[in-house]
Design an enzyme around this catalytic site. Structure first.
Site, PDB file in Angstrom:
ATOM      1  CB  THR B 271      -0.904   0.076   1.252  1.00 50.30           C
ATOM      2  OG1 THR B 271      -0.088   0.139   2.409  1.00 50.30           O
ATOM      3  CG2 THR B 271      -1.853  -1.099   1.346  1.00 50.30           C
ATOM      4  CD  GLU B 364      -8.742 -28.227  29.845  1.00 50.13           C
ATOM      5  OE1 GLU B 364      -8.151 -28.077  30.925  1.00 50.13           O
ATOM      6  OE2 GLU B 364      -8.355 -29.012  28.957  1.00 50.13           O
TER       7      GLU B 364
END
Lengths: 189, 380
Positions: B271, B364
């Site tokens: 870019t 968990e």
């Protein structure tokens, strides 16, 4: 090239007169005592976990160079169609017990190598290691070097290391912890 | 003395697991994610070379590896796909209660089964109304005169439920007793009264198998009682303590993948006339991703090392899990940001990483529960 010859070249050992399976000669204590004790003493100590003598380091030495600098014999060799296991030395084990262990390792290697070969995952490889009696009475590896390349590490773990870990070792005594130094190769024509 | 050097065996393990992830997991990960399907052949292959059930004790025929070794394997497999790894690593979650509380006969039988066949095992505490609040579970265990139990209830979000050959089921003799009433039971898949519900259609880690397990008067022989009521909660908590570092290791694997994909893309994508890797704000994101990887890995290794040394350190286990999960989520978000529009489409791998990372903050023990655990350790 015969596997035993490959093994000797790979680890820089020449002049060995390998014992045929079933015809084990009496271990020559003097011949192997110095290198084995050196290797075992250093490796069983807490200070040097991964020590391997430089001249026997398959990662850093080419086969030809190793042959030139290191001529040594095995105490006992167990040959199978898919691999060879050489006993470098043993500590706090009888020669018979050490030879039996080497035969068992060679049998496990053979069974495993056949299985891995069927999966088309067997690569020519080699390993040198020191195993001692672990806290639970099974083999415990304290030093190890694996030849580089391809899936050799996976083969080594599956066919040598895992069976060793699952094998009962002679119990430790007040004299010391039993230890075994071996070298093995597999998958070579 | 502090030693960060890996042994040759550990280096070989990493090499093997990395190769396995590259050759067996990465090529099929996107397809498994799309189909929401666990590749059983991959599990079988992992089992064959000793990457499954790493902590199964050697005296029962297992690899006999330590928790640090397990974390090293988990990191590599998760780099390939955390969904596939979760279903593989769930076996460790399932076998740990037997390691902790099993009788010799139970260890011989079930560890023997796990080493002789590539079977999977499920760990089942979670219920539709009790996730992180394990003490609040409702599944009932009624003792019979012969010492057996009858289980009735529903378990939810159970990893490997569709694939498991046996389950570790936590149930209570009386819900009002909370943690004091909980027991642990080994239940075979073919037990009468046990049915597995539909496969959950999840946001991420879609390659892992997740489903409900319904228990309708399931008879559990006395020989399959792992921990009688009153002793199960401790087993569940200690199991989590031992397996939380693995969740941190999954996070490290996900973050490494995020960083590798982002670095490769940032060097390619241009870019303003230059690769976006040359923009300092992109560099900052990449640097932060690297920081999180290293920080989490150190926590995971410390937690796993403590377990291997027999040092009980739930604080580090929880910190590794909590920090790792949040870090992975942030890294996945950053990876999508670096990819821009391409990060938002399935053609590129980072949207999957973002979906996969989210569950790390939930399973968990949620991110919030971890903070409670950590605070409890700090406050005493």
């Amino acid at each position: 090239m015969p596997p035993a010859r490959q093994l000797r070249l790979l680890f820089g050992i020449s002049g060995a007169r390998p014992v045929q399976p079933g015809r084990a000669r009496r271990p020559r204590v003097v011949a192997w005592a110095a290198p084995a004790v050196w290797l075992l003493t250093l490796s069983c100590g807490a200070a040097s976990r991964d020590f391997v003598p430089v001249t026997r380091d398959v990662r850093s030495k080419g086969a030809a160079a190793s042959v030139a600098v290191d001529r040594r014999d095995y105490v006992y060799i167990a040959r199978r169609p898919h691999g060879v296991v050489g006993l470098v030395g043993a500590h706090f084990m009888t020669a018979e017990a050490a030879a039996r262990s080497v035969d068992r390792i060679a049998d496990e290697l053979e069974t495993c190598a056949r299985r891995v070969e069927q999966r088309r995952e067997l690569a020519p490889g080699a390993i040198q290691l020191v195993a001692i009696t672990g806290s639970r009475g099974m083999g415990e590896i304290t030093d190890m070097k694996i030849a580089p390349g391809g899936p050799v590490a996976a083969n080594a773990l599956e066919c040598i290391v895992a069976p060793l870990r699952a094998s009962p070792f002679p119990a430790a005594t007040s004299a010391g912890i039993p230890a075994l130094a071996i070298e093995a190769t597999w998958g070579r024509e | 003395m502090i030693d960060f050097e890996l042994t040759e065996e550990q280096k070989a393990l990493i090499d093997t697991a990395r190769r396995f992830a590259k050759e067996r997991i990465i090529p099929i990960a996107a397809e498994c994610d799309r189909k929401s399907e666990f590749p059983r052949d991959v599990f079988k292959a992992a089992w064959e070379i000793g990457l499954a059930n790493p902590t199964l004790p050697a005296e029962y025929g297992g690899p006999g590896l330590g928790d640090l070794d397990s974390a090293l394997i988990t990191e590599e497999l998760s780099y390939g796909c955390s969904g596939i790894d979760t279903s593989i690593t769930a076996n460790t979650l399932g076998l740990t209660p037997i390691k902790l509380a099993g009788s010799e006969a139970q260890k011989k039988k079930y560890f023997g089964w796990l080493t002789s066949e590539p079977i999977q095992v499920s760990y089942a505490t979670t219920e539709p109304g009790a996730g992180s609040d394990v003490a609040g579970l409702q599944c009932r265990a009624v003792k019979q005169s012969d010492g057996s139990y009858v289980l009735t209830g529903t378990k939810a979000w159970i990893t490997n439920a569709t694939l498991a050959s046996f389950f570790i089921i936590f149930a209570t003799e009386n819900p009002e007793l909370r943690h004091k009433g909980i027991g642990a039971f080994i239940v075979h898949r073919d037990a009468a009264g046990l049915t597995v519900g539909k496969h959950e259609d999840k946001l991420g880690q879609r390659a892992s198998d997740t489903a409900q397990v319904m228990l309708d008067g399931v008879h559990v022989p006395a020989a399959q009682v792992l921990a009688p009521p009153g002793h199960g909660f401790k087993v569940a908590m200690e199991t989590f303590n031992q397996t939380r570092p693995d969740i941190g290791a999954i996070a490290v694997g996900v973050m490494r993948r995020c960083l590798d994909e982002s670095v490769a893309y940032a060097k390619e994508r241009k870019t303003f006339g230059t690769a976006i890797a040359n923009h300092q704000l992109v560099q900052a994101m990449l640097a932060e991703m690297a920081i999180r990887i290293h920080a989490t890995r150190l926590l995971v290794h410390k937690a796993a090392w403590s377990l291997d040394k027999g040092i009980r350190d739930p604080l580090t286990s929880s910190i590794a899990k909590a920090y790792g999960a949040d870090a992975a989520m942030q890294s996945a978000l950053d990876a999508v940001q670096i990819f821009g529009g391409n990060g938002y489409v399935k053609e590129y791998p980072v949207e999957k990483l973002m979906r996969d990372a989210k569950i790390l903050q939930i399973y968990e023990g949620t991110a919030q529960v971890q903070r409670l655990v950590i605070a409890k350790q700090i406050l005493g």
